[in-house]
Design a protein around this motif. Structure first.
Motif, PDB file in Angstrom:
ATOM      1  N   ARG A 165       0.968  -1.208  -0.154  1.00  0.00           N
ATOM      2  CA  ARG A 165      -0.041  -0.116   0.024  1.00  0.00           C
ATOM      3  C   ARG A 165       0.742   1.312   0.007  1.00  0.00           C
ATOM      4  NH1 ARG A 165      -4.739  -1.474   4.319  1.00  0.00           N
ATOM      5  NH2 ARG A 165      -5.986  -3.031   3.012  1.00  0.00           N
ATOM      6  N   ALA A 166       1.916   1.269   0.727  1.00  0.00           N
ATOM      7  CA  ALA A 166       2.813   2.350   0.964  1.00  0.00           C
ATOM      8  C   ALA A 166       3.234   2.956  -0.624  1.00  0.00           C
ATOM      9  CB  ALA A 166       3.840   2.139   1.845  1.00  0.00           C
ATOM     10  N   GLY A 167       3.378   1.918  -1.346  1.00  0.00           N
ATOM     11  CA  GLY A 167       4.064   2.310  -2.555  1.00  0.00           C
ATOM     12  C   GLY A 167       3.129   2.560  -3.738  1.00  0.00           C
ATOM     13  N   VAL A 168       1.840   2.435  -3.628  1.00  0.00           N
ATOM     14  CA  VAL A 168       0.787   2.723  -4.570  1.00  0.00           C
ATOM     15  C   VAL A 168      -0.199   3.776  -4.130  1.00  0.00           C
ATOM     16  CG1 VAL A 168       0.860   0.351  -5.418  1.00  0.00           C
ATOM     17  CG2 VAL A 168      -0.983   0.898  -3.895  1.00  0.00           C
ATOM     18  N   ILE A 169      -0.227   3.940  -2.858  1.00  0.00           N
ATOM     19  CA  ILE A 169      -1.394   4.959  -2.285  1.00  0.00           C
ATOM     20  C   ILE A 169      -1.384   6.336  -2.877  1.00  0.00           C
ATOM     21  CG2 ILE A 169       0.060   5.936  -0.479  1.00  0.00           C
ATOM     22  CD1 ILE A 169      -3.428   5.260   0.091  1.00  0.00           C
ATOM     23  N   ASP A 170      -0.197   6.934  -3.390  1.00  0.00           N
ATOM     24  CA  ASP A 170      -0.276   8.436  -4.014  1.00  0.00           C
ATOM     25  C   ASP A 170      -0.926   8.182  -5.291  1.00  0.00           C
ATOM     26  OD1 ASP A 170       0.732   9.551  -1.872  1.00  0.00           O
ATOM     27  OD2 ASP A 170       2.712   9.708  -2.441  1.00  0.00           O
ATOM     28  N   GLU A 171      -0.409   7.214  -5.847  1.00  0.00           N
ATOM     29  CA  GLU A 171      -0.910   6.757  -7.369  1.00  0.00           C
ATOM     30  C   GLU A 171      -2.460   6.534  -7.257  1.00  0.00           C
ATOM     31  OE1 GLU A 171      -0.428   3.312 -10.717  1.00  0.00           O
ATOM     32  OE2 GLU A 171       1.406   4.172  -9.637  1.00  0.00           O
ATOM     33  N   ALA A 172      -2.777   5.722  -6.375  1.00  0.00           N
ATOM     34  CA  ALA A 172      -4.189   5.238  -6.269  1.00  0.00           C
ATOM     35  C   ALA A 172      -5.132   6.574  -5.940  1.00  0.00           C
ATOM     36  CB  ALA A 172      -4.511   4.263  -5.117  1.00  0.00           C
ATOM     37  N   VAL A 173      -4.523   7.425  -5.168  1.00  0.00           N
ATOM     38  CA  VAL A 173      -5.449   8.495  -4.634  1.00  0.00           C
ATOM     39  C   VAL A 173      -5.639   9.638  -6.069  1.00  0.00           C
ATOM     40  CG1 VAL A 173      -5.593  10.833  -3.500  1.00  0.00           C
ATOM     41  CG2 VAL A 173      -5.010   8.642  -2.418  1.00  0.00           C
ATOM     42  N   PHE A 174      -4.705   9.557  -6.882  1.00  0.00           N
ATOM     43  CA  PHE A 174      -4.306  10.295  -7.902  1.00  0.00           C
ATOM     44  C   PHE A 174      -5.313   9.883  -9.044  1.00  0.00           C
ATOM     45  CE2 PHE A 174      -2.819  10.402 -12.499  1.00  0.00           C
ATOM     46  CZ  PHE A 174      -2.917  11.672 -12.789  1.00  0.00           C
ATOM     47  N   GLN A 175      -5.749   8.275  -9.107  1.00  0.00           N
ATOM     48  CA  GLN A 175      -6.376   7.695 -10.057  1.00  0.00           C
ATOM     49  C   GLN A 175      -7.965   7.824  -9.456  1.00  0.00           C
ATOM     50  OE1 GLN A 175      -4.685   4.133  -9.703  1.00  0.00           O
ATOM     51  NE2 GLN A 175      -3.101   4.380 -11.362  1.00  0.00           N
ATOM     52  N   MET A 176      -8.222   8.390  -8.401  1.00  0.00           N
ATOM     53  CA  MET A 176      -9.492   8.476  -7.813  1.00  0.00           C
ATOM     54  C   MET A 176     -10.115   9.656  -8.352  1.00  0.00           C
ATOM     55  SD  MET A 176      -9.194   7.502  -3.900  1.00  0.00           S
ATOM     56  CE  MET A 176     -11.046   8.381  -3.375  1.00  0.00           C
ATOM     57  N   ALA A 177      -9.398  10.699  -8.631  1.00  0.00           N
ATOM     58  CA  ALA A 177      -9.873  12.123  -9.133  1.00  0.00           C
ATOM     59  C   ALA A 177     -10.536  12.066 -10.524  1.00  0.00           C
ATOM     60  CB  ALA A 177      -8.861  13.082  -9.120  1.00  0.00           C
ATOM     61  N   ASN A 178      -9.669  11.478 -11.294  1.00  0.00           N
ATOM     62  CA  ASN A 178     -10.299  11.372 -12.951  1.00  0.00           C
ATOM     63  C   ASN A 178      -9.619  10.099 -13.494  1.00  0.00           C
ATOM     64  OD1 ASN A 178     -10.445  11.644 -15.833  1.00  0.00           O
ATOM     65  ND2 ASN A 178     -10.692  14.007 -15.479  1.00  0.00           N
ATOM     66  N   ILE A 179     -10.431   9.169 -13.956  1.00  0.00           N
ATOM     67  CA  ILE A 179      -9.812   7.955 -14.305  1.00  0.00           C
ATOM     68  C   ILE A 179      -8.977   8.029 -15.686  1.00  0.00           C
ATOM     69  CG2 ILE A 179     -11.815   7.131 -15.776  1.00  0.00           C
ATOM     70  CD1 ILE A 179      -9.975   5.173 -13.125  1.00  0.00           C
ATOM     71  N   GLU A 180      -9.248   9.335 -16.403  1.00  0.00           N
ATOM     72  CA  GLU A 180      -8.739   9.510 -17.553  1.00  0.00           C
ATOM     73  C   GLU A 180      -7.163  10.037 -17.450  1.00  0.00           C
ATOM     74  OE1 GLU A 180      -9.869  11.407 -21.910  1.00  0.00           O
ATOM     75  OE2 GLU A 180     -11.105  11.901 -20.227  1.00  0.00           O
ATOM     76  N   ASP A 181      -6.985  10.757 -16.408  1.00  0.00           N
ATOM     77  CA  ASP A 181      -5.811  11.136 -16.303  1.00  0.00           C
ATOM     78  C   ASP A 181      -4.587  10.440 -16.370  1.00  0.00           C
ATOM     79  OD1 ASP A 181      -6.970  13.825 -16.218  1.00  0.00           O
ATOM     80  OD2 ASP A 181      -6.816  14.022 -13.961  1.00  0.00           O
ATOM     81  N   PRO A 182      -4.631   9.265 -15.685  1.00  0.00           N
ATOM     82  CA  PRO A 182      -3.523   8.440 -15.977  1.00  0.00           C
ATOM     83  C   PRO A 182      -3.037   8.055 -17.563  1.00  0.00           C
ATOM     84  CG  PRO A 182      -4.790   7.555 -14.104  1.00  0.00           C
ATOM     85  CD  PRO A 182      -5.738   8.835 -15.024  1.00  0.00           C
ATOM     86  N   MET A 252     -10.947   0.406 -18.206  1.00  0.00           N
ATOM     87  CA  MET A 252     -10.845  -0.482 -19.322  1.00  0.00           C
ATOM     88  C   MET A 252     -11.487   0.085 -20.597  1.00  0.00           C
ATOM     89  SD  MET A 252      -9.467  -2.877 -20.677  1.00  0.00           S
ATOM     90  CE  MET A 252      -8.857  -3.925 -19.560  1.00  0.00           C
ATOM     91  N   ILE A 253     -12.502   0.933 -20.304  1.00  0.00           N
ATOM     92  CA  ILE A 253     -13.405   1.487 -21.361  1.00  0.00           C
ATOM     93  C   ILE A 253     -12.618   2.715 -21.873  1.00  0.00           C
ATOM     94  CG2 ILE A 253     -14.619   3.280 -20.236  1.00  0.00           C
ATOM     95  CD1 ILE A 253     -16.041   0.968 -22.681  1.00  0.00           C
ATOM     96  N   VAL A 254     -11.846   3.300 -21.270  1.00  0.00           N
ATOM     97  CA  VAL A 254     -10.882   4.164 -21.824  1.00  0.00           C
ATOM     98  C   VAL A 254      -9.985   3.436 -22.449  1.00  0.00           C
ATOM     99  CG1 VAL A 254      -9.378   6.228 -21.215  1.00  0.00           C
ATOM    100  CG2 VAL A 254     -11.233   5.974 -19.859  1.00  0.00           C
ATOM    101  N   ALA A 255      -9.294   2.614 -22.203  1.00  0.00           N
ATOM    102  CA  ALA A 255      -7.983   1.867 -22.796  1.00  0.00           C
ATOM    103  C   ALA A 255      -8.827   1.543 -24.299  1.00  0.00           C
ATOM    104  CB  ALA A 255      -7.576   0.884 -22.256  1.00  0.00           C
ATOM    105  N   LEU A 256      -9.944   0.875 -24.295  1.00  0.00           N
ATOM    106  CA  LEU A 256     -10.618   0.354 -25.335  1.00  0.00           C
ATOM    107  C   LEU A 256     -10.721   1.387 -26.475  1.00  0.00           C
ATOM    108  CD1 LEU A 256     -12.813  -2.368 -23.884  1.00  0.00           C
ATOM    109  CD2 LEU A 256     -10.564  -2.658 -24.965  1.00  0.00           C
ATOM    110  N   THR A 257     -11.461   2.551 -25.796  1.00  0.00           N
ATOM    111  CA  THR A 257     -11.716   3.590 -26.823  1.00  0.00           C
ATOM    112  C   THR A 257     -10.735   4.215 -27.288  1.00  0.00           C
ATOM    113  OG1 THR A 257     -13.837   4.091 -25.288  1.00  0.00           O
ATOM    114  CG2 THR A 257     -13.037   5.937 -26.843  1.00  0.00           C
TER     115      THR A 257
END
Length: 348
Positions: A165-182, A252-257
């Motif tokens: 968790r310590a290694g992914v928490i920042d990334e995971a929080v970022f991915q919560m805000a907008n799924i398209e941003d990554p 996944m829908i973003v990736a496929l599109t």
């Protein structure tokens, strides 16, 4: 608060900001307040609240007509159904009143608010009924993703992921805000550079969200931490069911599109040492899996939630290809990814 010269007195006769001050500079009802909403100043009655920069009283275009009180603009006189302006119609000193909509070239009956004027999220919302009528809504669509799943085994797997968790928490929080941003981060695109792609992805996300919440309600699966509080997610679990995973569906829908409109990013790499088959890498699909896996590491989803979300995304995508209202967007979005001639690889 009733002092005669109180600087801020609510009723001060000379209060600089008095709400009812007779001479209050900003008094809401000051008789001579420079900005009093109902005050009287040098421009005449009921003009104290006019917007700075606009004349409260102007002369009519026709010198023989009465003064025209153009008070339709300030909020205290709003609205006027048909504000009028004056224009010189014959060149002979005859002025005729016309609606301002005609002066500015706007016709009330013109279909001016077409697709391009809609913000992507609002355009996507407007297409919701198209998708709902097209999608199959099979009540058993995701049964195979949960059938035979041993919840205890999934819980054990999630417990084993806690140390990451310590290694992914920042990334995971970022991915919560907008799924398209990554995805924007690895592709460098946006509404200014790829407006059609952005609009298409917005529609895809909207339809994915509708589908995922339909099945969340249908399967009503509790969150892993409700079954095993020992998981103690570092973030509050969302207030909706776990199955299918929304992040898995949406990523996944973003990736496929994106895969459908942009150049192929799939590459094969020779394994280390050159032994064995090539390793095939697809950065868009891998990003979708990474986002879903992060939710598992946080203890918010079972692995089977992610599997179901990804399967649902493929079903949603198949229906997007059949939506007539967005059929034009696929080609227009592809055009945005065609490199200009000077960027094309040379045959030499």
């Amino acid at each position: 608060m009733s002092g005669i010269k109180s600087a801020h007195g609510a009723h001060g006769a000379h209060g600089a900001h008095g709400a009812h001050g007779a001479h209050g500079a900003h008094g809401a009802h000051g008789a001579h307040g420079a900005h009093g909403a109902g005050g009287q100043n040098a421009m005449g009655p009921n003009t104290g609240g006019r917007v700075t920069g606009f004349s409260a009283d102007v002369a009519a275009g026709n010198p023989d007509a009465d003064s025209v009180d153009e008070l339709w603009w300030p909020s205290n006189n709003w609205p006027q159904v048909t504000p009028i302006g004056y224009f010189h119609s014959s060149g002979a000193g005859v002025y005729a009143p016309v609606p301002l909509s005609e002066i500015y070239g706007q016709r009330p009956d013109a279909p001016a608010f077409t697709e391009k004027y809609f913000a992507p999220q609002f355009w996507a919302t407007a297409l919701t009924t198209d998708f709902v009528q097209l999608f199959d809504w099979d009540a058993h669509l995701l049964d195979d993703c949960i059938a035979g799943v041993n919840v205890d085994d999934e819980i054990k797997e999630l417990v084993g992921l806690i140390e990451y968790r310590a290694g992914v928490i920042d990334e995971a929080v970022f991915q919560m805000a907008n799924i398209e941003d990554p995805f924007r981060g690895i592709l460098t695109y946006g509404s200014s550079t790829h407006p059609k792609t952005t609009r298409l992805v917005g529609v895809a996300l909207q339809m994915a969200i509708i589908a995922e919440f339909h099945y969340k309600r249908l399967y009503a699966r509790p969150r892993p931490s409700q079954i095993s509080p020992a998981l103690m997610p570092p973030l509050d679990p969302p207030a909706h069911a776990a199955f299918p995973s929304g992040h898995a569906t949406e990523s996944m829908i973003v990736a496929l599109t994106l895969k459908a409109v942009m150049p192929d990013l799939v590459r094969a790499h020779e394994p280390k040492g050159g032994v064995g088959p090539d390793i095939v890498r697809d950065p868009l699909i891998e990003m979708a899996h990474r986002i879903a896996r992060n939710r598992e590491i946080l203890g918010l989803h079972y692995p089977s939630d992610s599997k179901a979300g990804q399967k649902l995304a493929y079903s949603v995508f198949a229906n997007l290809l059949e939506m007539e209202a967005i059929s034009h967007l696929w080609g227009e979005a592809r055009d945005e990814w065609i490199a200009p001639a000077w960027q094309q690889p040379s045959d030499a």
